[in-house]
Design a protein around this motif. Sequence first.
Motif, PDB file in Angstrom:
ATOM      1  N   UNK A   1       0.843  -1.198   0.000  1.00  0.00           N
ATOM      2  CA  UNK A   1       0.000   0.000   0.000  1.00  0.00           C
ATOM      3  C   UNK A   1       0.877   1.246   0.000  1.00  0.00           C
ATOM      4  N   UNK A   2       1.930   1.218   0.813  1.00  0.00           N
ATOM      5  CA  UNK A   2       2.840   2.364   0.899  1.00  0.00           C
ATOM      6  C   UNK A   2       3.510   2.623  -0.445  1.00  0.00           C
ATOM      7  N   UNK A   3       3.998   1.576  -1.123  1.00  0.00           N
ATOM      8  CA  UNK A   3       4.663   1.756  -2.419  1.00  0.00           C
ATOM      9  C   UNK A   3       3.707   2.352  -3.440  1.00  0.00           C
ATOM     10  N   UNK A   4       2.461   1.873  -3.436  1.00  0.00           N
ATOM     11  CA  UNK A   4       1.478   2.369  -4.403  1.00  0.00           C
ATOM     12  C   UNK A   4       1.155   3.838  -4.162  1.00  0.00           C
ATOM     13  N   UNK A   5       0.909   4.193  -2.913  1.00  0.00           N
ATOM     14  CA  UNK A   5       0.530   5.568  -2.577  1.00  0.00           C
ATOM     15  C   UNK A   5       1.707   6.521  -2.734  1.00  0.00           C
ATOM     16  N   UNK A   6       2.903   6.054  -2.396  1.00  0.00           N
ATOM     17  CA  UNK A   6       4.071   6.928  -2.403  1.00  0.00           C
ATOM     18  C   UNK A   6       4.757   6.993  -3.765  1.00  0.00           C
ATOM     19  N   UNK A   7       5.024   5.840  -4.364  1.00  0.00           N
ATOM     20  CA  UNK A   7       5.838   5.806  -5.581  1.00  0.00           C
ATOM     21  C   UNK A   7       5.098   6.285  -6.825  1.00  0.00           C
ATOM     22  N   UNK A   8       3.781   6.092  -6.887  1.00  0.00           N
ATOM     23  CA  UNK A   8       3.054   6.506  -8.090  1.00  0.00           C
ATOM     24  C   UNK A   8       3.127   8.020  -8.312  1.00  0.00           C
ATOM     25  N   UNK A   9       2.731   8.847  -7.332  1.00  0.00           N
ATOM     26  CA  UNK A   9       2.853  10.296  -7.553  1.00  0.00           C
ATOM     27  C   UNK A   9       4.296  10.777  -7.565  1.00  0.00           C
ATOM     28  N   UNK A  10       5.150  10.163  -6.751  1.00  0.00           N
ATOM     29  CA  UNK A  10       6.550  10.606  -6.694  1.00  0.00           C
ATOM     30  C   UNK A  10       7.272  10.342  -8.014  1.00  0.00           C
ATOM     31  N   UNK A  11       6.984   9.215  -8.657  1.00  0.00           N
ATOM     32  CA  UNK A  11       7.636   8.924  -9.933  1.00  0.00           C
ATOM     33  C   UNK A  11       7.189   9.916 -11.000  1.00  0.00           C
ATOM     34  N   UNK A  12       5.938  10.341 -10.930  1.00  0.00           N
ATOM     35  CA  UNK A  12       5.454  11.335 -11.899  1.00  0.00           C
ATOM     36  C   UNK A  12       6.170  12.667 -11.696  1.00  0.00           C
ATOM     37  N   UNK A  13       6.239  13.108 -10.439  1.00  0.00           N
ATOM     38  CA  UNK A  13       6.844  14.405 -10.135  1.00  0.00           C
ATOM     39  C   UNK A  13       8.357  14.374 -10.310  1.00  0.00           C
ATOM     40  N   UNK A  14       8.978  13.268  -9.918  1.00  0.00           N
ATOM     41  CA  UNK A  14      10.443  13.231  -9.839  1.00  0.00           C
ATOM     42  C   UNK A  14      11.132  12.850 -11.138  1.00  0.00           C
ATOM     43  N   UNK A  15      10.476  12.061 -12.029  1.00  0.00           N
ATOM     44  CA  UNK A  15      11.168  11.759 -13.281  1.00  0.00           C
ATOM     45  C   UNK A  15      10.354  12.044 -14.536  1.00  0.00           C
ATOM     46  N   UNK A  16       9.007  11.868 -14.481  1.00  0.00           N
ATOM     47  CA  UNK A  16       8.274  12.162 -15.716  1.00  0.00           C
ATOM     48  C   UNK A  16       8.178  13.659 -15.969  1.00  0.00           C
ATOM     49  N   UNK A  17       7.875  14.453 -14.949  1.00  0.00           N
ATOM     50  CA  UNK A  17       7.804  15.907 -15.161  1.00  0.00           C
ATOM     51  C   UNK A  17       9.149  16.478 -15.610  1.00  0.00           C
ATOM     52  N   UNK A  18      10.272  16.065 -15.008  1.00  0.00           N
ATOM     53  CA  UNK A  18      11.557  16.578 -15.511  1.00  0.00           C
ATOM     54  C   UNK A  18      11.816  16.238 -16.977  1.00  0.00           C
TER      55      UNK A  18
END
Length: 230
Positions: free
Chosen positions: A73-90
Amino acid sequence: MGENNFPPLPKFIPLKPCFYQNIEEQIPPPHHLTVKRLYYLWLLHGLTLAVNLIGCIAWAIGGGSAANFGFAILWLILFTPCSYVCWFRPIYKAFRSDSSFNFMVFFFIITAQLVILIIQAIGLSGWGVCGWIATISFFKINIGSAVFMLIPTIMFTILAVLTFIALGRVHSHYRGSGASMSKAQEEWASGTWKNPAVQQAAFNAATASAQSNPPPYSQGPSYPQGGGAY
């Protein structure tokens, strides 16, 4: 730039989208397909984490540790938005305005994610992921649960391979575009990496260059524009 439209949240949720995303409008034409594929890669990452949660539920029902379910649950809630902000947006901003700084951010974060994906695919027990070690060993305990665990295991493996391919292709573009570490440092020092006027000027220049020097698509095979991930 238009009104923020991502993530596309239902109207009944009292939150508003945080980003404006429009690949056709903001990304120079030669990079449309690349950015779309990177976006699909991010979607696959989120889907894999969601399927992993289901696998961990089956794991817990079959007699595994409930801690894996909690971490999933933690990986899903944390990594999904963080991956968008941290590598897809850049990388979105890197292709939008030819930003060396954002390319460097992307390389750093996506490499870290690739390492994490490899660890998740391996499947160490207690990490909240259904990797190969955990899944194969659980076939001796509960075959039904292990079958559910096998699905996210395969998805983590595929995702790691696609992420490696994506990293290699973006790096090849980066090396051939004239970008460099020194240019990234200059952008950071001057603040141009976050200046909307400079970004728009870079986008206009890239678009004009693409229109005056269209890529020789006829010299190679054609690919469907619908794209997959990578």
